[in-house]
Structure formats: structure tokens, C-alpha cells
Design a protein around this motif. Structure first.
Motif, PDB file in Angstrom:
ATOM      1  N   ASP A  13     -11.501  56.257  99.614  1.00 32.40           N
ATOM      2  CA  ASP A  13     -12.633  55.416  99.081  1.00 32.40           C
ATOM      3  C   ASP A  13     -12.773  54.699  97.389  1.00 32.40           C
ATOM      4  O   ASP A  13     -13.119  53.964  97.653  1.00 32.40           O
ATOM      5  CB  ASP A  13     -13.759  56.781  98.853  1.00 32.40           C
ATOM      6  CG  ASP A  13     -13.779  57.547  97.805  1.00 32.40           C
ATOM      7  OD1 ASP A  13     -12.360  57.655  97.225  1.00 32.40           O
ATOM      8  OD2 ASP A  13     -14.343  58.348  97.612  1.00 32.40           O
ATOM      9  N   PHE A  15     -10.416  54.371  94.925  1.00 34.66           N
ATOM     10  CA  PHE A  15     -10.630  54.867  93.065  1.00 34.66           C
ATOM     11  C   PHE A  15      -9.761  55.395  92.849  1.00 34.66           C
ATOM     12  O   PHE A  15      -8.309  55.896  93.582  1.00 34.66           O
ATOM     13  CB  PHE A  15     -11.567  56.381  92.969  1.00 34.66           C
ATOM     14  CG  PHE A  15     -12.520  55.890  93.302  1.00 34.66           C
ATOM     15  CD1 PHE A  15     -13.626  54.725  92.222  1.00 34.66           C
ATOM     16  CD2 PHE A  15     -12.991  55.733  94.481  1.00 34.66           C
ATOM     17  CE1 PHE A  15     -14.932  54.406  92.219  1.00 34.66           C
ATOM     18  CE2 PHE A  15     -14.403  55.704  94.620  1.00 34.66           C
ATOM     19  CZ  PHE A  15     -15.384  54.585  93.356  1.00 34.66           C
ATOM     20  N   GLU A  19     -13.853  60.693  87.912  1.00 32.18           N
ATOM     21  CA  GLU A  19     -14.926  60.420  87.003  1.00 32.18           C
ATOM     22  C   GLU A  19     -14.665  60.977  85.762  1.00 32.18           C
ATOM     23  O   GLU A  19     -15.397  60.488  84.816  1.00 32.18           O
ATOM     24  CB  GLU A  19     -16.635  60.982  87.050  1.00 32.18           C
ATOM     25  CG  GLU A  19     -16.654  60.660  88.192  1.00 32.18           C
ATOM     26  CD  GLU A  19     -18.406  59.945  88.405  1.00 32.18           C
ATOM     27  OE1 GLU A  19     -19.376  60.358  87.581  1.00 32.18           O
ATOM     28  OE2 GLU A  19     -18.476  59.634  89.501  1.00 32.18           O
ATOM     29  N   GLY A 151     -15.750  59.984  95.516  1.00 33.43           N
ATOM     30  CA  GLY A 151     -17.334  59.681  95.659  1.00 33.43           C
ATOM     31  C   GLY A 151     -17.092  59.125  94.341  1.00 33.43           C
ATOM     32  O   GLY A 151     -18.767  58.432  94.063  1.00 33.43           O
ATOM     33  N   GLY A 152     -16.682  58.379  93.163  1.00 37.31           N
ATOM     34  CA  GLY A 152     -16.662  57.826  91.889  1.00 37.31           C
ATOM     35  C   GLY A 152     -16.151  57.677  91.570  1.00 37.31           C
ATOM     36  O   GLY A 152     -14.723  58.565  91.332  1.00 37.31           O
ATOM     37  N   GLY A 153     -15.389  57.191  89.866  1.00 36.96           N
ATOM     38  CA  GLY A 153     -14.541  57.217  89.197  1.00 36.96           C
ATOM     39  C   GLY A 153     -14.065  55.458  88.659  1.00 36.96           C
ATOM     40  O   GLY A 153     -14.899  54.100  89.163  1.00 36.96           O
ATOM     41  N   GLN A 155     -12.162  52.135  89.437  1.00 34.21           N
ATOM     42  CA  GLN A 155     -12.109  51.195  90.911  1.00 34.21           C
ATOM     43  C   GLN A 155     -10.834  50.695  90.914  1.00 34.21           C
ATOM     44  O   GLN A 155      -9.954  50.393  90.517  1.00 34.21           O
ATOM     45  CB  GLN A 155     -12.633  50.560  91.091  1.00 34.21           C
ATOM     46  CG  GLN A 155     -13.901  50.712  91.265  1.00 34.21           C
ATOM     47  CD  GLN A 155     -15.064  49.318  91.582  1.00 34.21           C
ATOM     48  OE1 GLN A 155     -16.319  49.783  91.968  1.00 34.21           O
ATOM     49  NE2 GLN A 155     -14.570  48.203  92.381  1.00 34.21           N
TER      50      GLN A 155
END
Length: 186
Positions: A13, A15, A19, A151-153, A155
Motif C-alpha cells: 500500500d 509505505f 506508524e 495501512g499507514g505510516g 509514504q
């Protein structure tokens, strides 16, 4: 003239780190490690941001790396032989040989390096890579897509940048990893 390469692992995704800045999801197996060695061997100078430099300097003393394989030991030798330029406003000194500290990113200095050096240059660290990408200095993007979604963090690629790319290579390696290599057409 040398090439400036952005070579980095990334989650499916997009990253570079989760996070919490952890990269424990991107530990390469022996096949991927050997592939990384083959891709980094031509690099003679690494451009690093502070965080990635602090993570990478463990390769100065590879014997402390848990599960040290022959491929990881070879990576340590490749890393130790290369020059490193660390961009940081918070570090006062650097602790590894062949390393110099720069307080600010200077696109012209990197252009000069590309024109003068006989070997390739690599950039690593999301913030520094974003500056180098925005300055139009990256010649090739080499992405190792890891079969993991964060799912996030942090890029891998910066927002609001538009670059036309040409696919040069693609292949499966290791345990589901995919290598993608692009050249900038801009």
C-alpha cells in the motif's frame, strides 16, 4: 555521468515504514538479500536522511546483527566501502568512516556529484528522497514491493509530484517480493 537511484522496500500500500517507524515487516530472506547486494554493489555514494543513517550505521559492526547470514555480511562490506552523505539539522557529528555531514540539502551539490562521480548514487530516507524527487534528480526508481499492507505510516513517494516513468525491469524474488525498476522520462 552517474545515475541517482531511489532504491527502497515498500509495502503493497505504498509505505516505507509503519506508524511507529518500524520496518520489521520488510526483513529480506537470503534470496532477497543477495538480490539487494547485486543492486547496491554499483552504488559508491549513499545520500541519507538522519533516521535512515542511524538505522544503517549498524552495518559498520555487522557482528551485532541477529541472524547474520553470508548475504548480510556481504551487504555490510558493500556498505562500508561506499561514501555516505548524511543530511541532518540535528546531528552534530557522524560516527562512521567515509561519511560526511551536510546541514541542508543542496540540489546543485547533488547535480555536481552526478556529473563528477564514476559510480552511481543512491538516496534513502523518505524526507530526503522527497526533496531529491521534487528537485528532479532521481534517474531511476527501484522499488521492492513487500507482500505486506501497513495501512499507514511514512509514504515511499511524496504527494503532489508528477513524473513520467518508463518500466525497465520487473521480477519476482524471494518470498513474494516484487522488484520494479523505472527510469524517469522527464
Amino acid at each position: 555521468m552517474s545515475k541517482l537511484i531511489y532504491f527502497t522496500p515498500m509495502s503493497l500500500d505504498g509505505f516505507l515504514a509503519g506508524e511507529t517507524d518500524s520496518m520489521d515487516w520488510a526483513v529480506p530472506d537470503r534470496e532477497v538479500s543477495a538480490f539487494i547486494n547485486d543492486r547496491t554493489r554499483p552504488v559508491g555514494t549513499y545520500l541519507y536522511g538522519r533516521k535512515i543513517y542511524e538505522a544503517m550505521k549498524v552495518w559498520e559492526t555487522p557482528e551485532v546483527v541477529p541472524g547474520l547470514t553470508p548475504e548480510l555480511m556481504e551487504f555490510a562490506r558493500i556498505w562500508q566501502a561506499a561514501d555516505k552523505i548524511v543530511y541532518s539539522k540535528s546531528l552534530e557529528t557522524v560516527s562512521t568512516p567515509n561519511t560526511r555531514l551536510e546541514w541542508e540539502f543542496d540540489p546543485q551539490m547533488v547535480r555536481d556529484l552526478k556529473a563528477q562521480l564514476p559510480h552511481d548514487i543512491s538516496v534513502d530516507g523518505a524526507n530526503l528522497a522527497a526533496q531529491v524527487i521534487r528537485a528532479g534528480l532521481v534517474d531511476e526508481y527501484e522499488l521492492l514491493v513487500v507482500p505486506f499492507m501497513l495501512g499507514g505510516g511514512t509514504q515511499v513517494l511524496p504527494d503532489n509530484v508528477r513524473i513520467n516513468l518508463e518500466l525497465l525491469d520487473e521480477r519476482r524474488i524471494g518470498n513474494g517480493w516484487v522488484y520494479l525498476r523505472y527510469r524517469s522520462r522527464d
